[in-house]
Design an enzyme around this catalytic site. Structure first.
Site, short mmCIF file in Angstrom:
data_model
loop_
_atom_site.label_atom_id
_atom_site.label_comp_id
_atom_site.label_asym_id
_atom_site.label_seq_id
_atom_site.Cartn_x
_atom_site.Cartn_y
_atom_site.Cartn_z
CB CYS A 55 -0.92 0.00 1.22
SG CYS A 55 -1.99 1.45 1.32
CB CYS A 59 -1.23 3.91 7.97
SG CYS A 59 -2.45 4.50 6.75
CB CYS A 62 -0.44 -0.07 8.17
SG CYS A 62 -1.10 -1.36 7.07
CB CYS A 99 -14.79 -7.97 7.26
SG CYS A 99 -16.16 -7.76 8.42
CB CYS A 130 -17.90 -5.69 5.87
SG CYS A 130 -17.08 -4.15 6.39
CB CYS A 190 -17.88 -0.67 9.15
SG CYS A 190 -16.75 -1.44 10.33
NE ARG A 268 -16.70 -6.05 13.90
CZ ARG A 268 -16.93 -5.35 12.79
NH1 ARG A 268 -15.98 -4.62 12.27
NH2 ARG A 268 -18.11 -5.39 12.22
#
Length: 352
Positions: A55, A59, A62, A99, A130, A190, A268
């Site tokens: 990616c 972040c 991550c 998900c 999701c 979400c 969650r």
């Protein structure tokens, strides 16, 4: 009495909730939870990485970022058949929602036909769907809506003031724009965040304030505890320091405040749960958490397995949720709406 849904929370009000004596906060959150949800049910969700690593975002938490030296190898988007096999296994294990995450800044148009096929295939199994694919344009959100996607996950991660200390390749407003595109398409939202990244309580107040003051609360609010990964900026900065793990009581406080501020949302327990004791998780359930990820892995992070979750549920007298989530059952309700009939009263009626 049914809980009234507010979208006009002030930061001061949310900060005051955080400052309550712990037992009082837990009692208030548990009361709100029982007014809107069955207290003995927890939704089981499964998360699969359908495209891992590479990616371009930076972040700081991550391991899938191309900027990280975490050892995670970039892969191509999974074959549709492989994804559907994983979904079938998740359903057999009792999951209600499947998900799927792809390590993208945003999906490319060439990927959309395959994504649409995956959504349709998983839905045909009777599972909720999701996806989290990064930022979405309005047209991409519409394509996913037409395919029948139930939820789109796009976390705000933290409060707006702390955001640029974690991520520099996109702005906080970009996150909110994607949430707006998803909401306008008719897909359920979400959105949650990560705590334990070195932020202050004021930043956690800002995180909940952002979500609780959206025009419509997210249907699902994941609360993650940072899992420091070696080779990521935050993992290297926080490893082996007192900041490496958020205090358990503070984590439960965050869950409780989220429950009070967003009464009908599914809250969650997500990343970081594998290192929590059953006692801490039990407090989270008391505080209003009613959804977890099952399985051995969350994207690339470890997770408590199905067997340990089943044992914990047996000890706590909990069961897997089967019915519709409250916000979806009510449907189309924004700020100021009353909830459906009180779940706790329904449960007591069933037991008599």
């Amino acid at each position: 009495m049914p809980t009234m849904i507010r979208t006009d929370w002030t930061r001061e009000e949310i900060a005051d909730l955080f400052d309550l004596p712990f037992t009082e906060l837990l009692f208030r959150a548990a009361s709100v939870h029982r007014e809107n949800h069955r207290p003995d049910e927890v939704q089981l969700c499964t998360l699969l990485s359908i495209k891992t690593g590479g990616c371009p975002e930076d972040c700081g938490y991550c391991s899938q970022s191309a900027h990280a030296d975490s050892g995670v190898e970039a892969t191509k988007l999974m074959d549709v058949r492989q994804v559907l096999q994983s979904a079938a296994q998740a359903k057999d294990a009792g999951s209600q929602r499947f998900c799927m995450g792809a390590a993208w800044r945003n999906p490319k148009e060439r990927d959309m036909p395959k994504i649409v096929e995956i959504v349709k295939g998983v839905r045909e199994m009777g599972l909720e769907t999701c996806m989290t694919l990064g930022m979405l344009s309005p047209s991409q959100a519409e394509q996913l809506a037409e395919a029948g996607l139930d939820y789109y996950n796009h976390n705000v991660d933290t409060g707006p003031e702390y955001y640029d200390r974690v991520i520099t390749t996109r702005k906080y407003e970009d996150r909110l724009t994607t949430l707006e595109n998803v909401r306008k398409s008719g897909i359920n939202v979400c959105s949650g965040g990560i705590v334990g990244m070195g932020e202050t309580r004021a930043d956690r107040v800002g995180f909940i304030h952002t979500l609780a003051t959206l025009e419509r609360h997210p249907e699902s609010v994941p609360v993650n505890a940072l899992v420091p990964v070696k080779g990521t900026p935050l993992g290297d900065m926080l490893a082996d320091t007192p900041m490496a793990k958020i205090d358990d009581i503070e984590f439960v406080r965050t869950v409780a405040v989220a429950r009070i501020a967003m009464p009908m949302s599914m809250v969650r327990l997500s990343a970081g749960r594998e290192s929590m004791s059953d006692a801490v998780q039990a407090m989270c359930f008391m505080a209003g958490a009613n959804s977890i990820f099952t399985g051995e892995k969350l994207l690339t992070a470890p997770n408590a397995g199905d067997d340990s979750d089943a044992a914990m549920f047996a000890r706590l007298g909990l069961k897997a949720m089967q019915g519709e989530e409250p916000m979806r059952a009510v449907g189309g309700c924004s700020g100021g709406c009353a909830t459906k009939p009180e779940p706790e009263a329904e449960r007591r009626a069933e037991l008599t």
